[in-house]
Scaffold this motif. Structure first.
Motif, PDB file in Angstrom:
ATOM      1  N   PHE A   1       0.831  -1.200   0.000  1.00 18.33           N
ATOM      2  CA  PHE A   1       0.000   0.000   0.000  1.00 18.33           C
ATOM      3  C   PHE A   1       0.869   1.254   0.000  1.00 18.33           C
ATOM      4  CE2 PHE A   1      -1.957   3.407   2.437  1.00 18.33           C
ATOM      5  CZ  PHE A   1      -3.065   3.657   1.654  1.00 18.33           C
ATOM      6  N   TYR A   2       1.868   1.285   0.828  1.00 24.57           N
ATOM      7  CA  TYR A   2       2.743   2.451   0.899  1.00 24.57           C
ATOM      8  C   TYR A   2       3.535   2.621  -0.400  1.00 24.57           C
ATOM      9  CZ  TYR A   2       1.680   2.544   5.842  1.00 24.57           C
ATOM     10  OH  TYR A   2       1.029   2.623   7.042  1.00 24.57           O
ATOM     11  N   ARG A   3       3.945   1.522  -0.983  1.00 23.08           N
ATOM     12  CA  ARG A   3       4.703   1.591  -2.231  1.00 23.08           C
ATOM     13  C   ARG A   3       3.853   2.193  -3.346  1.00 23.08           C
ATOM     14  NH1 ARG A   3       6.859  -3.958  -4.087  1.00 23.08           N
ATOM     15  NH2 ARG A   3       4.661  -4.188  -4.505  1.00 23.08           N
ATOM     16  N   VAL A   4       2.623   1.724  -3.474  1.00 26.57           N
ATOM     17  CA  VAL A   4       1.741   2.270  -4.503  1.00 26.57           C
ATOM     18  C   VAL A   4       1.438   3.735  -4.210  1.00 26.57           C
ATOM     19  CG1 VAL A   4      -0.570   2.114  -5.495  1.00 26.57           C
ATOM     20  CG2 VAL A   4       0.767   0.051  -5.152  1.00 26.57           C
ATOM     21  N   ALA A   5       1.252   4.069  -2.954  1.00 27.56           N
ATOM     22  CA  ALA A   5       0.987   5.463  -2.590  1.00 27.56           C
ATOM     23  C   ALA A   5       2.182   6.359  -2.924  1.00 27.56           C
ATOM     24  CB  ALA A   5       0.655   5.561  -1.101  1.00 27.56           C
ATOM     25  N   MET A   6       3.395   5.883  -2.685  1.00 23.34           N
ATOM     26  CA  MET A   6       4.576   6.678  -3.002  1.00 23.34           C
ATOM     27  C   MET A   6       4.736   6.843  -4.511  1.00 23.34           C
ATOM     28  SD  MET A   6       5.926   7.876  -0.370  1.00 23.34           S
ATOM     29  CE  MET A   6       7.397   8.480  -1.116  1.00 23.34           C
ATOM     30  N   PHE A   7       4.476   5.787  -5.273  1.00 24.67           N
ATOM     31  CA  PHE A   7       4.544   5.906  -6.729  1.00 24.67           C
ATOM     32  C   PHE A   7       3.523   6.905  -7.235  1.00 24.67           C
ATOM     33  CE2 PHE A   7       6.282   1.359  -6.939  1.00 24.67           C
ATOM     34  CZ  PHE A   7       7.570   1.825  -6.798  1.00 24.67           C
ATOM     35  N   PHE A   8       2.330   6.854  -6.645  1.00 26.26           N
ATOM     36  CA  PHE A   8       1.304   7.812  -7.045  1.00 26.26           C
ATOM     37  C   PHE A   8       1.765   9.238  -6.766  1.00 26.26           C
ATOM     38  CE2 PHE A   8      -2.190  10.551  -5.729  1.00 26.26           C
ATOM     39  CZ  PHE A   8      -2.874  10.627  -6.923  1.00 26.26           C
TER      40      PHE A   8
ATOM     41  N   TYR B   1      10.183   1.541 -15.698  1.00 27.11           N
ATOM     42  CA  TYR B   1      11.004   0.776 -14.763  1.00 27.11           C
ATOM     43  C   TYR B   1      10.160   0.203 -13.623  1.00 27.11           C
ATOM     44  CZ  TYR B   1      14.485  -0.249 -11.198  1.00 27.11           C
ATOM     45  OH  TYR B   1      15.232  -0.866 -10.240  1.00 27.11           O
ATOM     46  N   VAL B   2       9.310   1.047 -13.051  1.00 31.35           N
ATOM     47  CA  VAL B   2       8.458   0.593 -11.950  1.00 31.35           C
ATOM     48  C   VAL B   2       7.495  -0.479 -12.440  1.00 31.35           C
ATOM     49  CG1 VAL B   2       6.637   1.325 -10.373  1.00 31.35           C
ATOM     50  CG2 VAL B   2       8.680   2.708 -10.624  1.00 31.35           C
ATOM     51  N   TRP B   3       6.938  -0.301 -13.626  1.00 32.49           N
ATOM     52  CA  TRP B   3       6.016  -1.268 -14.184  1.00 32.49           C
ATOM     53  C   TRP B   3       6.731  -2.602 -14.448  1.00 32.49           C
ATOM     54  CZ3 TRP B   3       2.181   0.257 -18.603  1.00 32.49           C
ATOM     55  CH2 TRP B   3       1.270  -0.754 -18.784  1.00 32.49           C
ATOM     56  N   ASN B   4       7.937  -2.529 -14.989  1.00 37.01           N
ATOM     57  CA  ASN B   4       8.712  -3.740 -15.265  1.00 37.01           C
ATOM     58  C   ASN B   4       9.068  -4.484 -13.994  1.00 37.01           C
ATOM     59  OD1 ASN B   4      10.134  -5.635 -16.761  1.00 37.01           O
ATOM     60  ND2 ASN B   4      12.010  -4.435 -16.741  1.00 37.01           N
ATOM     61  N   ARG B   5       9.351  -3.775 -12.936  1.00 35.23           N
ATOM     62  CA  ARG B   5       9.702  -4.400 -11.648  1.00 35.23           C
ATOM     63  C   ARG B   5       8.493  -4.912 -10.889  1.00 35.23           C
ATOM     64  NH1 ARG B   5      15.000  -4.997  -9.785  1.00 35.23           N
ATOM     65  NH2 ARG B   5      14.056  -4.734  -7.772  1.00 35.23           N
ATOM     66  N   GLY B   6       7.291  -4.664 -11.412  1.00 37.11           N
ATOM     67  CA  GLY B   6       6.078  -5.137 -10.750  1.00 37.11           C
ATOM     68  C   GLY B   6       5.620  -4.241  -9.621  1.00 37.11           C
ATOM     69  N   GLY B   7       5.992  -2.987  -9.667  1.00 35.02           N
ATOM     70  CA  GLY B   7       5.628  -2.068  -8.584  1.00 35.02           C
ATOM     71  C   GLY B   7       4.163  -1.732  -8.520  1.00 35.02           C
ATOM     72  N   PHE B   8       3.444  -1.935  -9.617  1.00 34.37           N
ATOM     73  CA  PHE B   8       2.020  -1.624  -9.617  1.00 34.37           C
ATOM     74  C   PHE B   8       1.150  -2.841  -9.361  1.00 34.37           C
ATOM     75  CE2 PHE B   8       3.746   1.719 -12.524  1.00 34.37           C
ATOM     76  CZ  PHE B   8       3.591   2.754 -11.620  1.00 34.37           C
ATOM     77  N   GLN B   9       1.753  -3.982  -9.099  1.00 37.40           N
ATOM     78  CA  GLN B   9       0.980  -5.189  -8.792  1.00 37.40           C
ATOM     79  C   GLN B   9       0.533  -5.141  -7.342  1.00 37.40           C
ATOM     80  OE1 GLN B   9       0.128  -7.511 -10.965  1.00 37.40           O
ATOM     81  NE2 GLN B   9       1.201  -6.405 -12.595  1.00 37.40           N
ATOM     82  N   TRP B  10      -0.747  -5.278  -7.108  1.00 35.33           N
ATOM     83  CA  TRP B  10      -1.277  -5.195  -5.759  1.00 35.33           C
ATOM     84  C   TRP B  10      -1.144  -6.527  -5.030  1.00 35.33           C
ATOM     85  CZ3 TRP B  10      -2.215  -1.057  -3.037  1.00 35.33           C
ATOM     86  CH2 TRP B  10      -2.900  -1.186  -1.850  1.00 35.33           C
ATOM     87  N   ASP B  11      -1.170  -7.630  -5.770  1.00 32.71           N
ATOM     88  CA  ASP B  11      -1.118  -8.960  -5.146  1.00 32.71           C
ATOM     89  C   ASP B  11       0.277  -9.308  -4.682  1.00 32.71           C
ATOM     90  OD1 ASP B  11      -3.680  -8.934  -5.978  1.00 32.71           O
ATOM     91  OD2 ASP B  11      -3.390 -10.363  -7.611  1.00 32.71           O
TER      92      ASP B  11
END
Length: 117
Positions: free
Chosen positions: A59-66, A107-117
């Motif tokens: 949750f924090y990771r997605v919030a920081m990316f946002f 880069y974030v998308w490739n590393r799976g940073g937007f995957q919630w699961d």
């Protein structure tokens, strides 16, 4: 030369003294040992039914990316407003900025940073 900055210096000193004074006065006049009820969890006036848990790190990771990408988009607004005065060099700098943001996004998308699961 320093007379131009004297008012600014006085302003910073007064602001610091007011902030320090309020903090000190709050500690001086406030309760020194709050009881158990003061330390209890409180949310919207309803007592919690389950023990307080922690959010997942995801949750924090997605919030920081946002926040990072949101600030990047907000930085484009002044550029869009003054595009006519910036001309070609302004366009090139904004394009460079957008390319950096796009690489970061990829880069974030490739590393799976937007995957919630």
């Amino acid at each position: 030369m320093f007379t131009n900055y004297t008012a600014l210096l006085i302003y910073f000193i007064v602001a610091f003294l007011v902030a320090f004074g309020m903090s000190y006065t709050s500690n001086l006049l406030g309760p020194q040992a709050p009881g158990g009820l003061k330390k209890a969890t409180y949310e919207s006036g309803i007592a919690p039914e389950a023990p307080v848990g922690y959010f997942s790190v995801r949750f924090y990771r997605v919030a920081m990316f946002f926040m990072i990408f949101d600030v990047g988009v907000m930085a484009l607004y002044p550029w869009a407003v003054s595009l006519t005065t910036l001309r070609q060099i302004g366009f090139e700098k904004a394009l460079f900025f957008l390319i950096i943001i796009a690489f970061a996004f990829a880069y974030v998308w490739n590393r799976g940073g937007f995957q919630w699961d």
